[in-house]
Design a protein around this motif. Sequence first.
Motif, short mmCIF file in Angstrom:
data_model
loop_
_atom_site.label_atom_id
_atom_site.label_comp_id
_atom_site.label_asym_id
_atom_site.label_seq_id
_atom_site.Cartn_x
_atom_site.Cartn_y
_atom_site.Cartn_z
N VAL A 26 -0.81 0.00 5.14
CA VAL A 26 -1.66 0.86 4.33
C VAL A 26 -1.07 1.03 2.94
O VAL A 26 -1.77 0.91 1.92
CB VAL A 26 -1.85 2.23 5.02
CG1 VAL A 26 -2.47 3.24 4.05
CG2 VAL A 26 -2.72 2.10 6.25
N SER A 29 -1.40 -2.24 1.02
CA SER A 29 -2.77 -2.43 0.54
C SER A 29 -3.04 -1.55 -0.67
O SER A 29 -3.69 -1.98 -1.63
CB SER A 29 -3.76 -2.12 1.66
OG SER A 29 -5.08 -2.33 1.23
N LEU A 30 -2.54 -0.33 -0.65
CA LEU A 30 -2.72 0.57 -1.81
C LEU A 30 -2.04 0.00 -3.04
O LEU A 30 -2.60 0.02 -4.15
CB LEU A 30 -2.16 1.95 -1.47
CG LEU A 30 -2.25 3.00 -2.57
CD1 LEU A 30 -3.71 3.29 -2.92
CD2 LEU A 30 -1.53 4.29 -2.14
N SER A 33 -3.99 -2.96 -4.43
CA SER A 33 -5.27 -2.62 -5.06
C SER A 33 -5.13 -2.39 -6.56
O SER A 33 -6.13 -2.40 -7.28
CB SER A 33 -5.86 -1.38 -4.39
OG SER A 33 -5.11 -0.22 -4.71
N TYR A 52 -10.88 -1.38 -9.13
CA TYR A 52 -11.82 -0.34 -8.72
C TYR A 52 -13.03 -0.31 -9.65
O TYR A 52 -14.18 -0.16 -9.19
CB TYR A 52 -11.13 1.02 -8.71
CG TYR A 52 -10.08 1.16 -7.65
CD1 TYR A 52 -10.40 1.56 -6.36
CD2 TYR A 52 -8.73 0.88 -7.93
CE1 TYR A 52 -9.43 1.69 -5.38
CE2 TYR A 52 -7.75 1.01 -6.96
CZ TYR A 52 -8.12 1.42 -5.68
OH TYR A 52 -7.15 1.54 -4.71
N SER A 260 -8.28 -5.35 -1.55
CA SER A 260 -7.49 -4.18 -1.20
C SER A 260 -8.11 -2.91 -1.78
O SER A 260 -8.12 -1.86 -1.13
CB SER A 260 -6.06 -4.35 -1.72
OG SER A 260 -5.43 -5.46 -1.12
N VAL A 264 -9.32 0.41 0.29
CA VAL A 264 -8.92 1.78 -0.06
C VAL A 264 -10.15 2.66 -0.25
O VAL A 264 -10.20 3.80 0.22
CB VAL A 264 -8.04 1.78 -1.32
CG1 VAL A 264 -7.79 3.21 -1.80
CG2 VAL A 264 -6.72 1.08 -1.04
#
Length: 289
Positions: A26, A29-30, A33, A52, A260, A264
């Motif tokens: 986790v 992946s954060l 991202s 994003y 990723s 999230v």
Amino acid sequence: MLRKLTPYLLVLPLGAFILVFTYIPVLTSLNLSFREWDFLSPDMPFVGFENYALLLGSREFWNAARVTAIFAAVSVPLRLGLALIIANYLTRETLPSRLLRGALFLPAVTSTVSIAVVFSWVFSTDYGMMNGILGLVGIGKVHWMQEPALALGVLMFVNTWKQLGYDVVIYIAGLQAVPRELYDAAAVDGGRPLHVFRRVTLPLVMPTTYFLLVVSVIEAFQVFTLVNVMTKGGPAGGTDMLVNMLYRVGFVLFDIGTGSALAVLLFIFLVVLSLIKSQVIGKKVHYEA
């Protein structure tokens, strides 16, 4: 000292497993991202919130979010409603009830890939069993997997068929925990079956319903295998869900950063959705229970 440390030593293997296979991925992946990476290059430049912004400005992302939301909003209430009705008739400890429970639960432990392949044949336009049955009653061929709305409906049907047995078994456990004295008292008072179901059964299985609602919504937002095997997200993006888009972006296009970021966003959305359900439904559920 050893006596105090013993419980922690006993849970250490499980804690290490959760750390390695849950929390570290986790956090990784954060971190990814916020970077640009193609799986092969040793360089992972930091790009901030660019991934994003790319997702939130993408029509493809919002289409996948819409399709996923429709899938969850339709399939989850359908599943839970059917499961409660069926479970209400299978609570009796008889041989037929036990056999039906096992038959209903079998799809839940069957390979999802196998189920998807079989139902791809069932709903085939040219040689599918469904169109064969419709042909017997004079209805022409239906293009089940070529129309976006019909293809999404087929996925809802298959997912409901697969998961229904699990929901039924959990509901049966919840129904069997309801004190029989309440039903006896309702019968003495002259309560009709529908009235008893609405006034006695429904409130007392609300904790079970709340549990299944949370689990089912999370499962619905993570549907991937059925989509990948049966439709690949088509036709025209009509069944393209968030996890399928994540797989395509991350493992087909090798855009790990954007993939990723999508993971999230999906995680954040599910957490927020769970908190909303807890505030809106959870308090009433525990009060009723």
